[in-house]
Write a protein that holds these residues in place. Structure first.
Motif, short mmCIF file in Angstrom:
data_model
loop_
_atom_site.label_atom_id
_atom_site.label_comp_id
_atom_site.label_asym_id
_atom_site.label_seq_id
_atom_site.Cartn_x
_atom_site.Cartn_y
_atom_site.Cartn_z
N ARG B 40 0.84 -1.20 0.00
CA ARG B 40 0.00 0.00 0.00
C ARG B 40 0.88 1.25 0.00
NH1 ARG B 40 -4.36 0.08 -2.25
NH2 ARG B 40 -3.74 2.24 -2.29
N ARG B 43 2.50 1.84 -3.14
CA ARG B 43 1.54 1.95 -4.22
C ARG B 43 1.60 0.77 -5.18
NH1 ARG B 43 1.36 7.84 -6.54
NH2 ARG B 43 -0.60 7.05 -7.29
N TYR C 143 9.12 4.82 -5.06
CA TYR C 143 8.66 6.14 -5.49
C TYR C 143 9.53 6.64 -6.64
CZ TYR C 143 5.95 6.29 -1.16
OH TYR C 143 5.09 6.02 -0.17
N ILE D 23 3.95 11.51 4.86
CA ILE D 23 4.05 11.32 3.42
C ILE D 23 3.73 9.89 3.03
CG2 ILE D 23 5.70 11.25 1.52
CD1 ILE D 23 6.94 13.74 2.74
N THR D 24 4.29 8.94 3.75
CA THR D 24 4.00 7.55 3.38
C THR D 24 2.52 7.24 3.58
OG1 THR D 24 4.91 6.98 5.51
CG2 THR D 24 6.23 6.44 3.60
N ALA D 25 1.93 7.81 4.62
CA ALA D 25 0.49 7.58 4.81
C ALA D 25 -0.29 8.18 3.66
CB ALA D 25 0.03 8.18 6.13
N GLN D 27 0.74 8.57 0.63
CA GLN D 27 0.90 7.72 -0.55
C GLN D 27 0.07 6.46 -0.44
OE1 GLN D 27 2.86 8.25 -3.37
NE2 GLN D 27 3.14 10.33 -2.64
N ALA D 28 -0.09 5.98 0.80
CA ALA D 28 -0.76 4.69 0.98
C ALA D 28 -2.22 4.75 0.58
CB ALA D 28 -0.63 4.23 2.43
N VAL D 29 -2.83 5.92 0.66
CA VAL D 29 -4.24 5.98 0.31
C VAL D 29 -4.46 6.27 -1.17
CG1 VAL D 29 -5.01 6.62 2.61
CG2 VAL D 29 -4.36 8.40 1.00
N LYS D 30 -3.37 6.49 -1.91
CA LYS D 30 -3.52 6.72 -3.34
C LYS D 30 -3.67 5.37 -4.06
CE LYS D 30 -1.12 11.10 -3.63
NZ LYS D 30 0.11 11.74 -4.06
N PRO D 31 -4.23 5.37 -5.24
CA PRO D 31 -4.39 4.09 -5.93
C PRO D 31 -3.05 3.51 -6.35
CG PRO D 31 -5.09 5.91 -7.31
CD PRO D 31 -4.86 6.48 -5.96
N THR D 32 -3.05 2.20 -6.56
CA THR D 32 -1.80 1.55 -6.97
C THR D 32 -1.47 1.94 -8.40
OG1 THR D 32 -3.04 -0.36 -7.67
CG2 THR D 32 -2.13 -0.43 -5.47
N ILE D 33 -0.19 1.83 -8.72
CA ILE D 33 0.25 2.27 -10.05
C ILE D 33 0.80 1.11 -10.86
CG2 ILE D 33 0.75 4.67 -9.59
CD1 ILE D 33 3.56 3.75 -8.86
N THR D 34 0.72 -0.07 -10.32
CA THR D 34 1.35 -1.19 -11.03
C THR D 34 0.40 -1.76 -12.07
OG1 THR D 34 0.60 -2.53 -9.20
CG2 THR D 34 2.89 -1.92 -9.22
N GLN D 36 -0.70 -5.37 -13.43
CA GLN D 36 -0.61 -6.78 -13.07
C GLN D 36 -0.37 -7.58 -14.32
OE1 GLN D 36 -0.55 -7.91 -9.87
NE2 GLN D 36 -0.32 -5.72 -9.61
N HIS D 39 -2.32 -10.46 -16.27
CA HIS D 39 -3.74 -10.13 -16.39
C HIS D 39 -3.96 -8.87 -17.20
CE1 HIS D 39 -3.93 -13.16 -13.35
NE2 HIS D 39 -3.30 -12.41 -12.48
N MET D 44 2.28 -1.43 -26.67
CA MET D 44 3.63 -0.98 -27.03
C MET D 44 3.54 0.27 -27.89
SD MET D 44 5.92 -2.76 -25.69
CE MET D 44 5.00 -3.08 -24.22
N PRO D 45 4.45 1.23 -27.69
CA PRO D 45 4.43 2.41 -28.55
C PRO D 45 4.81 2.05 -29.99
CG PRO D 45 6.32 2.45 -27.11
CD PRO D 45 5.48 1.32 -26.66
#
Lengths: 147, 336, 379, 183
Positions: B40, B43, C143, D23-25, D27-34, D36, D39, D44-45
């Motif tokens: 989390r 991210r 990050y 700051i880490t808190a 970031q923790a509530v933001k959506p993930t950026i990965t 998967q 899936h 591709m550009p």
């Protein structure tokens, strides 16, 4: 203490060297000095006194002339000046004194040159195999090296 | 039926099984919680392939660790090498026996509960030291030396803080300490500033010392993976490593439970309602996991301290400050 | 807090026999960033002598240069230091252009500056994350990689590769910078400013990091001079040496940027230099985006490239310092000699002298602040 | 250092820790950026450099390659192997074998640059896995191009009868063919 080109030229000429001033835009350095191989330590000391820093030490194998060239690059932190000191040693017995007492940074560069060209730097404190495997008996950058 | 359960041997057996299960489940699922929490904060989703949202990840990890051969490298002291993982797991289990989860939910209501927890809590450093020493690995030996000096250094401010609390509460019985904090969060020891204005500072010192005692980041000198590879656990593989890993989390559970009891009112409800019985246990767990989450949060925020500044922190800041709070508490108690 | 034996008043002298042991750090060690091996003679946790042993991923790029044409050596240059591939290609094409007197169109020069500086930022981000990883902070690297990914996406859309770009060609570029790239870069510059502030709040101001880096690993300017260390290492020792200023190349003289210099000589100074460099790179990119002219992206290059006899040097400021290419031509299609002078090589060579008497965690923090890339050392 | 300054340093340090945790808190509530990966996949550009592929002239359905060998000479790692033969009734050679040793390819792009007839391009295929080493060691681009030719023929159901008239239209090489040309 920024060195002047004239002073350097005078110093190196006193060292029985052939000094050649170059156009930086064409060559990438300002001063090219050819000295006899027994004078490299003195040449390095001149550079040291003038505040130069060691850039690289490398070799070139001129197999047609049966000679090996060792090139010392110096650059300066505060003045835009670059000096190249070069010397030639016979291919059969490539030996010249080390400058690692003047510039400790040359230690590794000389070890590398020894690895690649088989040039011996007499008086070097730690002439062990460096980049090549410990049991390597070849010198890959010699032009007659066949893998 | 209830009567049968309250027969002493049956009760003891039940609690034994319960504590072991609680510890094991916590150790397994806190690893997942830690990885999810790290995910989390960074991210990313964290482990999410094994089961729904990665819920079976600890099972998969456990099977993997169990299936691995326990290698005993040549030249090690093989007896100590094997004994260390056993020794590291025993103290947290023992400590949990005296921790009251609720008003009546305690395996053994000891009058010297606090002393018991601290005396057994100190053993686990010995296990780490022996494990590191027995593995005959240079990284592990450096690590075990570090662990010992770190734990010695942090035991002192922690105990000073606990003595302060002892003066405030006047008892070593953990259940009694909680009972004194009944009725709303303003009765918690954390906020009893009229007894000692430095009470929140005391809590912070206790928390820092607990992090250091359990070898958690930013004080994880025992592992320090970027310096000492895996520290004392370098030579351990399979379940030997797994037990060390679980013990770390079990120790966190014990430490956070203690912090909950000493400062956050244990099973007491913060608002006065919904207290007693199983609600109490629920409140206890909520507080416990909030603290554990903070521990995880801290780990994924800060870099590791340097070993000597760690000791400096203890000797130059924590010990003087805790001595001052001890003194002040004494003065305040005499005046009031 | 620089802990040495002297500050701790430990008995260094005396008749008691001192037992030392040899700690073999690497070639597979979490802090060694690749396959660097450091043979440490330790007295307890104090380092008596730390001897780096290198050559584990030596690939003999210089020999490879001697048996293929000038153009064919081009892909190799991005593989010497894979984190700042653009700079390395820049140095090699620069050397060949200087020797063959090839004119480079202005648009190509600006595009080179933009991509080079993007590459510098992405390289510093990897360093930043890896340093924090060395110090035990796990979150910053993710990050940093989040932001770095944006750079890589931009460069991938531009030239098709994410790491080993091989984007510069003799006389210009592989393909033209399109408007999408220019716009994306502008957006990135805007995106990066608040992120750098976040980096500062999260890490740079953090007391633990400051305690780990301040007064740790002092490297004096004189030591740098004797060993030829360059880049952020020398700028952290109070010398404003930057190849972009000392031996101006490309269109850098037309751009306005500061060279960050810190005089503390410690690891924190090197850290701060790199953090400030990221800001300066953003400034350079911003200006270059404003100034980039229209026009061709590649100049006139002979189909069969033969360089005149002689030798030429070309140096650039790579992310780790001064990278110099020395090419020697004998008039044929293939180089007679290619010498690659890499910055990490010189930066690491002072480690043995600088780390003497430090304790292990400090020495590793200092190694992280040198920003080593092992393929760059071994070549 | 005076007592006061050390105390203030302790407070400042503690505050910096709290700022970091905030700051880490945050970031923790933001959506993930990965992404998967198995899936979800990325697009591709256009300029993505995958392995090579032979292009098909959309007008004729033939490969444009004339087997001139410039790509072989341009390749730094000697990983292209091709062969061409001259069919009867055609003026130019056409490719009959085109193999790329993808295990050695450094994806530098020299071959695509060198090609005078735009006959090769990069595929957008990044997910290249196989159990068989030869699938990469001898990546048969000619066969892939043949498959594409078949697809083209299916998409353009022309009677194969007029074999004799087409020769003037078939020379597939020098036409400008702006189909995948990158700016």
């Amino acid at each position: 203490m920024n060195p002047s080109l004239e002073q350097l030229t005078a110093d190196y000429t006193a060292l029985a060297g052939q000094v050649e001033t170059c156009d930086f835009a064409l060559k990438g350095y300002h001063l090219s000095v050819a000295v006899p191989s027994n004078q490299v330590v003195a040449a390095a000391e001149i550079a040291d006194r003038a505040g130069f820093s060691i850039d690289a030490v490398t070799g070139v194998d001129w197999i047609a002339q049966n000679e090996m060239e060792v090139v010392y690059d110096f650059f300066h932190f505060t003045s835009p000046l670059r000096v190249v000191v070069r010397t030639r040693v016979p291919r059969a017995e490539p030996e010249l004194p080390t400058i690692s007492a003047v510039f400790p940074g040359a230690n590794w560069h000389e070890r590398e040159t020894h690895d690649f060209f088989g040039i011996c730097f007499t008086g070097h404190p730690n002439m062990k195999p460096f980049l090549l495997p410990e049991d390597a008996t070849f010198h890959p950058l010699r032009k007659d090296y066949q893998p | 039926m209830m009567k049968f359960l309250t027969i002493e041997p049956v009760r003891v057996l039940l609690y034994l099984v319960g504590i072991i299960a609680f510890t094991a489940a916590n150790a397994a699922y806190l690893v997942l919680a830690e990885r999810k929490g790290a995910g989390r904060i960074q991210r990313r989703p964290g482990p999410n392939e094994a089961g729904w949202a990665g819920i079976l990840q600890p099972v998969a990890d456990g099977i993997k660790l169990l299936a691995k051969q326990v290698m005993v490298p040549p030249g090690t002291d093989s007896l100590l090498f094997r004994a260390a993982p056993l020794m590291v797991m025993a103290p947290p289990l023992l400590c949990l026996a005296v921790i009251p989860f609720g008003d009546t939910i305690v395996a053994c209501n000891l009058n010297i509960g606090l002393l018991f927890v601290f005396s057994f809590g100190s053993i686990n450093v010995m296990a780490l030291m022996l494990g590191g020493w027995a593995s005959r690995n240079k990284f592990a030996i450096i690590s075990s030396a570090r662990v010992v000096s770190q734990n010695v250094a942090y035991e002192i401010p922690m105990l000073l803080v606990v003595i302060t609390m002892l003066m405030v509460t006047g008892t070593m019985n953990l259940g009694e300490i909680v009972r004194q904090q009944a009725g709303g969060f303003w009765h918690w020891n954390l906020l009893k500033v009229w007894v000692n204005p430095f009470m929140p500072v005391t809590f912070i010192i206790f928390f820092i010392c607990m992090l250091a005692e359990t070898n958690r980041a930013p004080f994880d000198m025992a592992e320090a993976e970027s310096e000492l590879v895996a520290g004392a656990f370098t030579e351990y593989g399979g379940m030997g490593f797994g037990v060390f890993f679980m013990a770390e989390y079990a120790n966190i559970v014990v430490g956070c439970s203690l912090a909950t009891i000493l400062f956050l009112g244990g099973w007491q409800s913060p608002i006065g309602v919904l207290s007693g019985g199983w609600f109490g246990a629920a409140w206890f767990l909520v507080k416990l996991y909030a603290l554990i989450f903070t521990v995880i949060w801290i780990r994924w925020t800060f870099p590791r301290t340097q070993f000597y500044s760690l000791l400096n922190l203890s000797w130059k800041i924590l010990i003087p400050v805790s001595l001052v709070t001890l003194l002040l508490t004494g003065v305040m108690m005499k005046i009031l | 807090m620089n802990v040495t034996k002297e500050t701790l008043h430990l008995a260094t002298a005396g008749d008691a026999p001192q037992e030392t042991f040899v700690l073999n750090l690497g070639p597979q060690h979490p802090a060694a960033h690749g396959v660097l091996r450091v043979l440490m003679t330790m007295d307890g946790e104090w380092i008596q002598r730390a001897e780096p042993i290198i050559g584990y991923i030596h690939r003999m790029h210089e020999k490879m240069g001697e048996n293929r044409t000038w153009a064919k050596f081009l892909p190799n240059t991005s593989r010497i230091d894979y984190l700042s591939a653009m700079h390395y290609t820049h140095a090699f094409v620069g050397a060949v252009e200087r020797a063959a007197k090839i004119e480079v169109p202005l648009r190509a020069e600006y595009a080179r500056v933009i991509t080079s500086e993007l590459n510098r930022i992405s390289s510093h981000m990897v360093w930043w994350g890896a340093l924090l990883l060395d110090l035990g902070g796990f979150t910053p690297i993710l990050y940093a990689f989040d932001d770095r990914e944006k750079i890589l996406d931009l460069l991938e859309a531009l030239c098709g590769a994410r790491l080993t770009y091989c984007y510069y060609r003799f006389g210009g570029l592989y393909n033209d910078v399109d408007d999408a790239f220019l716009k994306g870069t502008r957006d990135f510059v805007k995106h990066m400013q608040p992120r750098l502030k976040m980096y500062r709040d999260l890490v740079t101001d953090n007391i633990i990091l400051r305690k780990r880096l301040e007064e740790i690993g002092p490297i004096s300017a004189e030591l740098c001079r004797k060993y030829g260390a360059t880049g952020p290492v020398i700028r952290g020792s109070g010398v404003a040496y930057d190849v972009r200023r000392a031996e101006p190349y490309s269109v850098y003289p037309k751009l306005d940027f500061k060279i960050p210099v810190y005089h503390e000589c410690d690891s924190m100074a090197r850290y701060m230099v790199r953090m400030d460099e990221m800001e300066q790179s953003l400034r350079i990119i911003d200006q270059a985006l404003d100034q980039i002219p229209a026009g061709p992206f590649i100049g006139k290059v002979p189909r069969v490239l033969k360089l005149p006899v002689g030798e030429t040097c070309y140096a650039v400021e790579a992310a780790r310092g001064r990278f110099m290419v020395r090419i020697v031509s004998d008039g044929k299609e293939i180089p007679y000699r290619v010498k690659l002078r890499t910055p990490s090589f010189s930066n690491l060579s002072l480690y043995e002298e600088a780390s003497r008497g430090m304790i292990l965690p400090d020495a590793l923090a200092m190694m992280g602040s040198l920003d080593l890339v092992i393929p760059d050392i071994d070549r | 250092m005076s007592l006061f300054s050390s105390i203030s340093e302790v407070f400042k340090g503690f505050k910096s820790l709290l700022v970091g945790m905030r700051i880490t808190a945050g970031q923790a509530v933001k959506p993930t950026i990965t992404v998967q990966y198995p899936h979800q996949t990325l697009k591709m550009p256009d300029r993505f450099r995958g392995h090579l592929e032979l292009t098909i002239d959309p007008a004729t359905g033939q490969t444009k390659c004339t087997a001139c060998g410039l790509c072989v000479r341009a390749c730094p790692s000697d990983c292209i192997d091709l062969d061409g033969l001259k069919k009867e009734g055609e003026k130019r050679k056409s490719v009959s074998k085109y193999e790329q040793n993808f295990t050695q390819c450094s994806l530098c792009g020299c071959c695509v640059d060198a090609c005078p007839s735009d006959a090769i391009q990069y595929s957008k295929d990044y997910n290249v896995v196989s159990f068989n080493r030869d699938d990469f060691g001898k990546m048969d681009l000619f066969r892939k191009a043949e498959i594409k030719k078949q697809d083209w023929l299916k998409a353009h159901p022309q009677p194969p009868a007029p074999v004799v008239p087409p020769p003037p239209t078939t020379p597939a090489a020098p036409a400008p063919a702006p189909e995948q040309k990158q700016p």
